[in-house]
Design an enzyme around this catalytic site. Sequence first.
Site, short mmCIF file in Angstrom:
data_model
loop_
_atom_site.label_atom_id
_atom_site.label_comp_id
_atom_site.label_asym_id
_atom_site.label_seq_id
_atom_site.Cartn_x
_atom_site.Cartn_y
_atom_site.Cartn_z
CB CYS A 59 -0.92 -0.02 1.22
SG CYS A 59 -1.63 1.57 1.61
CB CYS A 62 1.37 1.53 4.22
SG CYS A 62 -0.35 0.99 4.32
CB CYS A 404 -4.47 -7.52 -6.44
SG CYS A 404 -4.77 -9.17 -5.82
CB CYS A 407 -5.47 -10.78 -8.62
SG CYS A 407 -6.37 -10.03 -7.26
#
Length: 518
Positions: A59, A62, A404, A407
Amino acid sequence: MASSRVYTLLFLFAILSSFSSATEAEAEKEYVLTLDHSNFSEVVSKHKFIVVEFYAPWCGHCKSLAPEYEQAASVLSSHDPPVALAKVDANAEENKGLAEQFGIQGFPTIKILKNGGDVVQDYKGPREAAGIIDFLKKQVGPASFEVKTPEDVGSLIDDKKIFVVGIFPTFSGEEFENFTIVADKLRSDYDFGHTTNAQLIPRGESTVTTPTIRLLKPFDELFVDFQKFDVDVLEKFIVDSSIPLVTLFDQSPTNQPFLVKYFESPDAKAMLFLDFSHEHIDAFKSKYADVAGLYKGKGLNFLLGDLKASQAALQYFGLKEDQAPVVVVQNSKGLKFINKNVEVDQLAPWLKDYVDGNVKPFVKSEPIPETNDEPVKVVVANSLQDMVLDSKKNILLEIYAPWCGHCKKLAPILDEVAVSFENDAAVMIAKFVSSHLFCYFLASSGDDGSNNDIPSETFEVEGYPTLYFKASSGEVLRYEGNRTKEDIIDFIQKHRDDEVTATATATATSTESGKDEL
Ligand SMILES: *[C@@H]1O[C@H](CO)[C@@H](O)[C@H](O)[C@H]1NC(C)=O
Ligand SMILES: *[C@@H]1O[C@H](CO)[C@@H](O)[C@H](O)[C@H]1NC(C)=O
Ligand SMILES: *[C@@H]1O[C@H](CO)[C@@H](O)[C@H](O)[C@H]1NC(C)=O
């Protein structure tokens, strides 16, 4: 609903990040404690006050927070009383239980844990070092300060902020106790004071003889008095009174706390975005305020956004600048209602139509692909109803995001699963690229258009990939098993609806097409 909270978080990240400035400073010793499932409880139980950041390594928000957080931890490590800062990788499989326990739905989420973890509060402060430090120092001090002198008024009360002051004949009794409870609970959102001398408090000349709460605010009626002391009632009064009739979303940092409160409110949100140098700006402002006066307090809050400040919000709603002035309503279920290129005179009638339930929700969708002949079928928002919800097939649907990693790992596995069912017309493997995600704004710059709204009442999505199975009977199950070819196939075989399958197989054999009609 959980998913509408996610929407809210997206906005908060967008807003907070647009005001923060990350530095690249790298500290040598780590002051931030690293916690995981094995030592979280033990460490937390030893602290009267500890701040925990739940983050995910991928992220971006973050990452930009990390050096600021570390710097704050190093300064606060020598504060009296001590303030500990910690972090948990909430994305790591072994810490998922912790993330669940704390209801983590977006990254980063920062919690304040008090009394060894007995009290848990959301951290709602700034995200750069100096701001974090100031904010946390205040959190470990008293929740409410006594206002004794005109100097206290000068240092505590500021005409750009909300200040809640309790006026009491004496600092005892149930009213005072309840005020203290509420002050402690809401201290991260508001500044609190208490006094025995009402004359000191600005914006109210009257002498106060019974316990009174006065909320001073920099907008609308400027102050409100309140005399009910039931904890919940008092809390609701403070929260409701601190949302302006129309919240301004411009580039001024003094509006930031009000924006945060606006977006945190569970109520439906009406937002008008336009260029503040628009030739009819005054007419828009005044008409909009009129409409806000009609509906505010009835589950709908109003925001007026300058295009310059609202880029991320526009992008989130899939809107372009030339569609402004535009009104967007987002209801508490996350449904969106949009009126593009709106004229001043349409504001009131359109919002009335919305309130009366006469406006259809807007669903963001990629175009339905012209060819869809890969083993894994592509579903977009506009084909979800036909291809999935109304379909008589047994469908495994992957909801994913382009960025992702999990994914990407799953994609070839799903391909294999799809190939193994290729001759089984009653089973379809499909994928749906969603725009409903954490950390969206950071990932979004290149993702324009790769966006589909997922109906959160049917498919709740809290992370990617999310796999759902819809049996031909209509039953919807979430797939929580291991993401291996074998396990997924077993699951499908176990849950597919055999009766419909039998008919479906017969139809498929007889038509030999293997196409979608069943
Ligand atoms: C908690 O455990 C992790 C993994 O064992 C370790 O890296 C970390 O330093 C520990 N944290 C504390 C504060 O002891
Ligand atoms: C204080 O709050 C409690 C809990 O909400 C409530 O029962 C009580 O009546 C309140 N006291 C006063 C004086 O309002
Ligand atoms: C997933 O795999 C692990 C290890 O291979 C196994 O222990 C676990 O039971 C599996 N979970 C499910 C739901 O099949």
